[in-house]
Design a protein around this motif. Structure first.
Motif, PDB file in Angstrom:
ATOM      1  N   ASP A 128      40.183  33.967  44.550  1.00 30.83           N
ATOM      2  CA  ASP A 128      41.265  34.268  43.596  1.00 30.83           C
ATOM      3  C   ASP A 128      41.244  35.743  43.190  1.00 30.83           C
ATOM      4  N   SER A 129      41.159  36.606  44.189  1.00 23.66           N
ATOM      5  CA  SER A 129      41.132  38.052  43.967  1.00 23.66           C
ATOM      6  C   SER A 129      42.565  38.591  43.942  1.00 23.66           C
ATOM      7  N   PRO A 130      42.993  39.224  42.842  1.00 22.49           N
ATOM      8  CA  PRO A 130      44.355  39.775  42.771  1.00 22.49           C
ATOM      9  C   PRO A 130      44.623  40.752  43.919  1.00 22.49           C
ATOM     10  N   VAL A 131      45.826  40.657  44.482  1.00 21.61           N
ATOM     11  CA  VAL A 131      46.171  41.432  45.678  1.00 21.61           C
ATOM     12  C   VAL A 131      47.077  42.601  45.328  1.00 21.61           C
ATOM     13  N   VAL A 132      46.707  43.785  45.803  1.00 21.37           N
ATOM     14  CA  VAL A 132      47.472  45.002  45.559  1.00 21.37           C
ATOM     15  C   VAL A 132      47.786  45.664  46.895  1.00 21.37           C
ATOM     16  N   VAL A 153      41.496  48.878  41.181  1.00 27.85           N
ATOM     17  CA  VAL A 153      41.396  47.784  42.158  1.00 27.85           C
ATOM     18  C   VAL A 153      40.002  47.179  42.197  1.00 27.85           C
ATOM     19  N   LYS A 154      39.188  47.471  41.210  1.00 24.87           N
ATOM     20  CA  LYS A 154      37.839  46.888  41.199  1.00 24.87           C
ATOM     21  C   LYS A 154      37.931  45.355  41.196  1.00 24.87           C
ATOM     22  N   GLY A 155      37.252  44.736  42.155  1.00 22.04           N
ATOM     23  CA  GLY A 155      37.259  43.292  42.258  1.00 22.04           C
ATOM     24  C   GLY A 155      38.520  42.703  42.873  1.00 22.04           C
ATOM     25  N   LYS A 156      39.449  43.566  43.299  1.00 21.62           N
ATOM     26  CA  LYS A 156      40.713  43.089  43.848  1.00 21.62           C
ATOM     27  C   LYS A 156      40.737  43.210  45.372  1.00 21.62           C
ATOM     28  N   THR A 157      41.757  42.624  45.970  1.00 22.66           N
ATOM     29  CA  THR A 157      41.972  42.725  47.414  1.00 22.66           C
ATOM     30  C   THR A 157      43.089  43.718  47.668  1.00 22.66           C
ATOM     31  N   ALA A 199      37.128  47.946  45.643  1.00 24.61           N
ATOM     32  CA  ALA A 199      37.847  46.750  46.090  1.00 24.61           C
ATOM     33  C   ALA A 199      36.881  45.681  46.581  1.00 24.61           C
ATOM     34  N   ALA A 200      37.182  44.429  46.238  1.00 25.08           N
ATOM     35  CA  ALA A 200      36.362  43.315  46.729  1.00 25.08           C
ATOM     36  C   ALA A 200      36.645  43.035  48.188  1.00 25.08           C
ATOM     37  N   ALA A 201      37.893  43.221  48.602  1.00 27.79           N
ATOM     38  CA  ALA A 201      38.266  42.992  49.996  1.00 27.79           C
ATOM     39  C   ALA A 201      39.311  44.026  50.399  1.00 27.79           C
ATOM     40  N   ALA A 202      39.269  44.432  51.663  1.00 27.33           N
ATOM     41  CA  ALA A 202      40.219  45.399  52.198  1.00 27.33           C
ATOM     42  C   ALA A 202      40.760  44.848  53.507  1.00 27.33           C
ATOM     43  N   ILE A 203      42.061  44.623  53.554  1.00 30.88           N
ATOM     44  CA  ILE A 203      42.702  44.011  54.710  1.00 30.88           C
ATOM     45  C   ILE A 203      43.759  44.975  55.251  1.00 30.88           C
ATOM     46  N   ILE A 204      43.632  45.335  56.529  1.00 28.53           N
ATOM     47  CA  ILE A 204      44.580  46.236  57.180  1.00 28.53           C
ATOM     48  C   ILE A 204      45.642  45.418  57.901  1.00 28.53           C
ATOM     49  N   VAL A 205      46.894  45.839  57.751  1.00 30.69           N
ATOM     50  CA  VAL A 205      48.009  45.187  58.431  1.00 30.69           C
ATOM     51  C   VAL A 205      48.091  45.743  59.851  1.00 30.69           C
ATOM     52  N   VAL A 276      51.483  48.646  44.603  1.00 33.71           N
ATOM     53  CA  VAL A 276      52.285  47.517  44.127  1.00 33.71           C
ATOM     54  C   VAL A 276      51.388  46.294  43.948  1.00 33.71           C
ATOM     55  N   ASP A 277      51.321  45.787  42.717  1.00 34.15           N
ATOM     56  CA  ASP A 277      50.624  44.522  42.450  1.00 34.15           C
ATOM     57  C   ASP A 277      51.516  43.394  42.956  1.00 34.15           C
ATOM     58  N   LEU A 278      51.021  42.618  43.917  1.00 33.84           N
ATOM     59  CA  LEU A 278      51.857  41.597  44.551  1.00 33.84           C
ATOM     60  C   LEU A 278      51.953  40.311  43.739  1.00 33.84           C
ATOM     61  N   GLY A 279      51.140  40.187  42.695  1.00 27.78           N
ATOM     62  CA  GLY A 279      51.231  39.004  41.860  1.00 27.78           C
ATOM     63  C   GLY A 279      50.711  37.739  42.524  1.00 27.78           C
ATOM     64  N   VAL A 280      49.891  37.899  43.561  1.00 26.41           N
ATOM     65  CA  VAL A 280      49.260  36.752  44.219  1.00 26.41           C
ATOM     66  C   VAL A 280      47.759  36.999  44.251  1.00 26.41           C
ATOM     67  N   VAL A 281      47.008  35.967  44.595  1.00 21.26           N
ATOM     68  CA  VAL A 281      45.562  36.117  44.702  1.00 21.26           C
ATOM     69  C   VAL A 281      45.104  35.696  46.095  1.00 21.26           C
ATOM     70  N   ALA A 282      44.012  36.292  46.541  1.00 24.23           N
ATOM     71  CA  ALA A 282      43.480  36.041  47.878  1.00 24.23           C
ATOM     72  C   ALA A 282      42.129  35.352  47.794  1.00 24.23           C
ATOM     73  N   SER A 283      41.871  34.486  48.771  1.00 24.30           N
ATOM     74  CA  SER A 283      40.572  33.822  48.866  1.00 24.30           C
ATOM     75  C   SER A 283      40.167  33.738  50.332  1.00 24.30           C
ATOM     76  N   VAL A 284      38.887  34.002  50.580  1.00 26.86           N
ATOM     77  CA  VAL A 284      38.322  33.836  51.910  1.00 26.86           C
ATOM     78  C   VAL A 284      36.813  33.701  51.746  1.00 26.86           C
ATOM     79  N   GLY A 285      36.198  32.937  52.626  1.00 27.83           N
ATOM     80  CA  GLY A 285      34.751  32.796  52.574  1.00 27.83           C
ATOM     81  C   GLY A 285      34.187  32.613  53.969  1.00 27.83           C
TER      82      GLY A 285
END
Length: 546
Positions: A128-132, A153-157, A199-205, A276-285
């Motif tokens: 449930d990491s907020p996505v930016v 973005v501390k703790g965010k994706t 950032a807790a997670a970094a995802i490249i498009v 832009v704060d996307l207003g969604v949260v990300a989860s992965v494990g």
């Protein structure tokens, strides 16, 4: 590794060499090139992954070859420089899910997303990491650009675009070099900056054009065991999860968040972009199998006769991906072109120089590990040089020699950056060929092979690719050959040795490597980076304190 290339055109102001033209009777041996390329890329070597039986066989072969030639162990009596690595293999990876939007978006590991970690830990859980959306994920105060401005973005994706904001430019002018990629465009930088931002997670498009390779390359490179540089703190300062997501899944994510990926991408290209704060949260494990090990760079020395404390460096990476995503039942990424050819070239150059006799300066032949994992072996050498970098005159890097046939040119990665261009021009003139700048500078090849690790420490390094203007078929044939390799063999099990290869163009290029290196090792001048180049000040400081 590489594909086919290009970067800024500058005019190199260089010092003329004081050496006579080098001997040509001792040209590199085609037989040696064939023999070693075939052997190194055989299934016996299992894709030459660091930390495997394939590494041990590769090291044994290289030491045997250098010993046969009469070279000296280059690291205080040892053939090896130990490179501490940690191997992390993700398993039991959950889908990457985004919730809180119009609908849940789920990306499956492999076909839709890949994920890994630099952290040395048995388990990663991002919940449930907020996505930016942070555009290109660049913080470059010297260029007046900060994609993280105004957001914590501390703790965010963070979701990040690949390449630079101006990669679609026609020319080479713009905030990030126009069409030519800067280091800010490389995926390695984007993860580094995300970690600095907390950032807790970094995802490249992923996007094929700005990435310069298809999703198949991402999937084959990022699934399975990953090699990382080891650190005393277990890389605890890095993001918990790093990875990529397909363009289609990124579009679905943005739509779920009430956004449009194309519109956000366009906005991110402009100065003043705000995250832009996307207003969604990300989860992965996922769980990790962790194994610390010590890989090796191979260091062989041909001592100089007059100035043995001055060194000319030849580099090539011996590693490849090992076992990878299976295609038609074949799960060995043999890496014949990438980079059994360059490794064979290293031995062939040593052999030719031994035959011709020692030069006034010493010549150092360096086969490095873990290039495919982010230039780790050459980076370690740059930070822990066996020979002083202030006394390293310059060098040549070989990575993935091409088999498209003889060409009228060579493509220089970083053309115009240093005085080494003049050496190459003289060698090309003898072959009635020319040097060309990269046709695709937006692909960032300058930052994708081992020369970059030495350049960062100020050492002028020459890196060129086989020509794209073929004697048979011209530019169209050259472009077709490059595309065929990129799509069908690059980082895939199909990169295998082919007895039908045409070695004519490769051996032309090997003659250039030999002549350039031989002249540099026989000269007395010290080539430098051109005035204003990003590495000039580092070199000047290094030489001043030698």
């Amino acid at each position: 590794m590489r594909l086919l290339l290009a970067l800024p055109l500058l005019l190199a102001a260089c010092q003329a060499s004081t050496a006579e033209a080098p001997e040509t009777s001792a040209a590199p041996s085609e037989a040696t090139m064939k023999r070693l390329t075939e052997r190194l890329s055989s299934d016996e070597f299992e894709g030459r992954a660091p930390g495997t039986a394939g590494e041990r066989k590769t090291l044994d072969l290289l030491v045997a070859e250098f010993t046969r030639l009469g070279l000296k162990p280059g690291n205080n009596g040892s053939w090896f420089q130990t490179v501490p690595l940690v191997e992390i293999a993700a398993k039991n990876v959950s889908p990457l899910t985004f919730t809180g939007g119009k609908q849940t978006v789920s990306a499956a590991y492999g076909p839709e997303m890949v994920v890994a970690t630099y952290r040395v830990t048995p388990r990663v859980e991002v919940k449930d990491s907020p996505v930016v959306f942070v555009g290109y994920g660049i913080n470059a105060p010297e260029r007046g650009w900060n994609d993280y401005e105004g957001v914590d973005v501390k703790g965010k994706t963070v979701v990040i675009l690949v390449n630079d904001p101006d990669y679609e430019a026609e020319g080479l002018t713009g905030p990030f070099g126009g069409r030519a990629m800067t280091y800010y465009g490389r995926w390695t930088y984007k993860y580094e900056e995300a970690a600095r931002q907390g950032a807790a997670a970094a995802i490249i498009v992923h996007d094929t054009v700005p990435a310069a390779y298809g999703w198949n390359v991402v999937q084959s490179s990022w699934t399975g065991a990953q090699q990382m540089a080891d650190a005393a703190d277990g890389n605890a300062d890095q993001s918990a999860a790093i990875g990529w997501i397909t363009n289609d899944k990124a579009k679905a994510l943005m739509a779920s968040a009430g956004q449009d990926l194309a519109a956000l991408t366009a906005a991110a290209k402009r100065p003043g972009f705000k995250p832009v704060d996307l207003g969604v949260v990300a989860s992965v494990g996922f769980e990790n199998d962790v194994r610390k090990h010590q890989s090796k760079n191979v260091v062989a020395l041909l001592p100089g006769t007059e100035r043995p404390d001055e060194y000319v460096l030849y580099t090539a990476h011996w590693d490849h991906l090992g076992r990878c995503e299976a295609v038609d039942g074949d799960d060995i990424c043999n890496g014949a072109v990438d980079n059994a050819t360059g490794t064979a070239g290293l031995v062939a150059l040593a052999e030719a120089n031994v035959k011709a006799g020692p030069t006034p300066r010493s010549q150092l032949f360096l086969a490095v590990t873990a290039e495919e994992s982010g230039l780790l072996g050459s980076a370690y050498y740059g930070e822990h040089p066996v020979m002083p970098l202030a006394q390293t005159v310059g060098g040549i890097n070989m990575d993935a020699l091409g088999f498209a046939g003889p060409a009228r040119n060579v493509v220089v990665v970083g053309k115009g950056k240093s005085g080494l261009d003049a050496y190459l021009d003289r060698a090309l003139a003898a072959q009635k060929r020319v040097a060309s700048a990269e046709p695709t500078p937006e692909k960032g090849f300058y930052y994708r092979s081992d020369h970059f690790s030495l350049a960062k420490h100020g050492v002028p390094m020459l890196y060129f690719d086989g020509g794209d203007d073929l004697v048979t078929g011209g530019k169209a044939a050259g472009e077709a050959a490059a595309k065929d390799y990129e799509v069908n063999r690059y980082h895939a099990p199909a990169d295998e040795y082919d007895p039908a290869w045409d070695w004519t163009g490769v051996m032309q290029d090997m003659a250039l490597y030999y002549r350039v290196g031989r002249e540099l090792a026989s000269a007395s001048d010290w080539p430098n980076w051109v005035e204003g180049d990003e590495f000039r000040a580092i070199r000047d400081k290094s030489r001043a304190g030698k």
